[in-house]
Design a protein around this motif. Structure first.
Motif, mmCIF file in Angstrom:
data_model
loop_
_atom_site.group_PDB
_atom_site.id
_atom_site.type_symbol
_atom_site.label_atom_id
_atom_site.label_comp_id
_atom_site.label_asym_id
_atom_site.label_seq_id
_atom_site.Cartn_x
_atom_site.Cartn_y
_atom_site.Cartn_z
ATOM 1 N N ASP A 123 0.837 -1.217 0.000
ATOM 2 C CA ASP A 123 0.000 0.000 0.000
ATOM 3 C C ASP A 123 0.862 1.254 0.000
ATOM 4 O OD1 ASP A 123 -2.373 -1.409 -0.029
ATOM 5 O OD2 ASP A 123 -2.527 -1.496 2.158
ATOM 6 N N ASP A 124 1.941 1.257 0.776
ATOM 7 C CA ASP A 124 2.875 2.408 0.790
ATOM 8 C C ASP A 124 3.573 2.541 -0.560
ATOM 9 O OD1 ASP A 124 2.243 2.885 3.423
ATOM 10 O OD2 ASP A 124 3.962 1.775 4.237
ATOM 11 N N ARG B 66 2.407 1.718 -3.445
ATOM 12 C CA ARG B 66 1.443 2.304 -4.381
ATOM 13 C C ARG B 66 1.342 3.827 -4.168
ATOM 14 N NH1 ARG B 66 -4.636 0.157 -5.722
ATOM 15 N NH2 ARG B 66 -5.166 1.767 -7.249
ATOM 16 N N SER B 67 1.256 4.245 -2.923
ATOM 17 C CA SER B 67 1.139 5.685 -2.620
ATOM 18 C C SER B 67 2.365 6.446 -3.115
ATOM 19 C CB SER B 67 0.976 5.894 -1.115
ATOM 20 O OG SER B 67 -0.203 5.281 -0.647
ATOM 21 N N ASN B 68 3.540 5.879 -2.940
ATOM 22 C CA ASN B 68 4.795 6.559 -3.311
ATOM 23 C C ASN B 68 4.915 6.775 -4.819
ATOM 24 O OD1 ASN B 68 5.528 6.603 -0.623
ATOM 25 N ND2 ASN B 68 6.781 4.743 -0.750
ATOM 26 N N SER C 134 2.146 6.718 -7.034
ATOM 27 C CA SER C 134 0.874 7.064 -7.674
ATOM 28 C C SER C 134 0.972 8.311 -8.551
ATOM 29 C CB SER C 134 -0.213 7.251 -6.611
ATOM 30 O OG SER C 134 0.146 8.278 -5.716
#
Length: 408
Positions: A62-63, A65-67, A69
């Motif tokens: 999840d992290d 993906r955020s980094n 995006s």
């Protein structure tokens, strides 16, 4: 002035080209870092040994993906025909799949840990039961007691063996439930436990199975004068059960607990199972034949399910047909009562579970014979004596009446 303008133009082109190059290099580096981190996370998923590790990896995904995006559009282009979202989804899918597998393995490991404790208890109880039976068997063999005392000793021995057999029935059921439902991959994981694939003998199910086979083979060799037909049926049903369970879980047990002696374990247990089956089968069919002969029920030769069913079917069918011509005679009915006593009290009642479990007769075969036994009973029952007397009196009266009419 003109030269100055040309210089400015050249500088602008150089700066623009450099910016484009720098942007391209930056996109390439981002893509490269993304792919490296993706491969790293995928490797971490494959190497995970616990569900808790997978849970932590899912948070890291999840992290991840955020980094990245903000670069999703560029990565969509750079990763074509895949995309930023499809790569993230692939990671999560792999993580969930691994989590499911590890969850099953952990549950199985917990069940196996509990079973290991049970196995130790099984071995202790089985050893006690075997010791008790062996002691009684030896006492019978060397007994100088009276006939009554010897009879009581034999009864105790039979009860002891029966108690042991029932314990084994329950134990193999427990083994079957645990080892027959192992998930793919679980067996391999468990066989690598402690890097050896073996456990101490007291906790090894193979040791217990080997003990069961040795003891039962010895019991059959030494118990010919002590056991009843029901005992032999129970023993035959037990070996059938053990054989069926071994066919289903034997390979799993050897893979997990065989260690470096897998081939040796398989050869030994398969050989003992074969010997036990042959011995218990011979003893059971012989005892059943003697039991029927002692009751004057001559069925003919039989030594398996098919021949036994055919012998029963033929015996009942012939007896039923014979009854058609013996309306007044009671001999056929006496034959029926003898067979019916055996059929109702033994086959349908006392021995039924063992007969069906061991496939001595199937449920459908029993139903078929049972219907013919009922028909035989209806045909063989003679007229009541009172009816015969009344019939005789009526017949005499009719003859007397006819005679009187003729004289007149």
């Amino acid at each position: 002035m003109k030269r100055l303008l040309n210089l400015v133009t050249i500088l602008a082109i150089v700066i623009s080209g450099s910016a484009t190059l720098l942007a391209q290099q930056s996109d390439y580096q981002i893509k490269k870092k993304f792919e490296n981190r993706y491969s790293e996370l995928l490797s971490n998923i494959e190497m995970a040994q616990k569900v808790s590790e997978i849970d932590s990896i899912i948070i890291v995904i999840d992290d991840f993906r955020s980094n990245y995006s903000e670069h999703s559009e560029m990565l969509d282009y750079a990763l074509y025909p895949e995309s930023f979202n499809s790569k993230i989804a692939s990671l999560k899918s792999e993580a969930r799949s691994s989590e499911h597998k590890l969850l099953i393995i952990e549950n199985q490991a917990e069940r196996l840990s509990m079973l290991t404790e049970e196995v130790s208890r099984f071995k202790g109880e089985l050893a006690n039961l075997n010791a008790r039976s062996d002691s009684l068997r030896n006492e019978i063999a060397h007994s100088q007691q009276s006939e009554k005392q010897l009879s009581e000793l034999v009864t105790r021995y039979r009860k002891s063996v029966e108690q042991r057999d029932r314990f084994i029935f329950d134990m193999v059921d427990s083994l079957f439930v645990t080892y027959n439902q192992l998930a793919p991959g679980t067996i391999e994981e468990l066989s690598k436990k402690d890097g050896s694939g073996t456990i101490k003998a007291s906790d090894n199910p193979l040791e217990i199975i080997d003990s069961i086979l040795d003891e039962n083979i010895e019991t059959l060799k030494a118990g010919s004068k002590s056991f009843t037909t029901e005992d032999y049926l129970r023993i035959y049903a037990l070996q059938t059960k053990v054989n069926e369970v071994w066919d289903n879980i034997g390979d799993n047990l050897i893979q997990i607990y065989g260690g470096k002696d897998k081939s040796k374990w398989k050869k030994s247990i398969d050989s003992d199972l074969k010997e036990w089956k042959a011995s218990s089968s011979l003893s059971m069919w012989k005892s059943l034949d003697i039991y029927l002969e002692d009751r004057d029920l001559e069925l003919g030769a039989f030594d398996n399910n098919t021949s036994f069913f055919m012998a029963l079917d033929s015996f009942v069918s012939k007896a039923s047909k014979k009854s058609d011509g013996e309306i007044i005679s009671s001999s056929s009915y006496e034959d029926f009562k003898t067979f019916s006593e055996f059929w109702s009290s033994k086959v349908l009642d006392d021995w039924n579970n063992y007969i069906v479990d061991a496939d001595v007769l199937t449920s459908s075969q029993i139903a078929s014979i049972d219907g013919k036994v009922d028909t035989w009973g209806d045909k063989s029952e003679p007229f009541p004596t009172s009816l015969l007397i009344i019939f005789g009196i009526a017949l005499i009266a009719i003859i007397g009446l006819i005679t009187a009419l003729i004289i007149k």
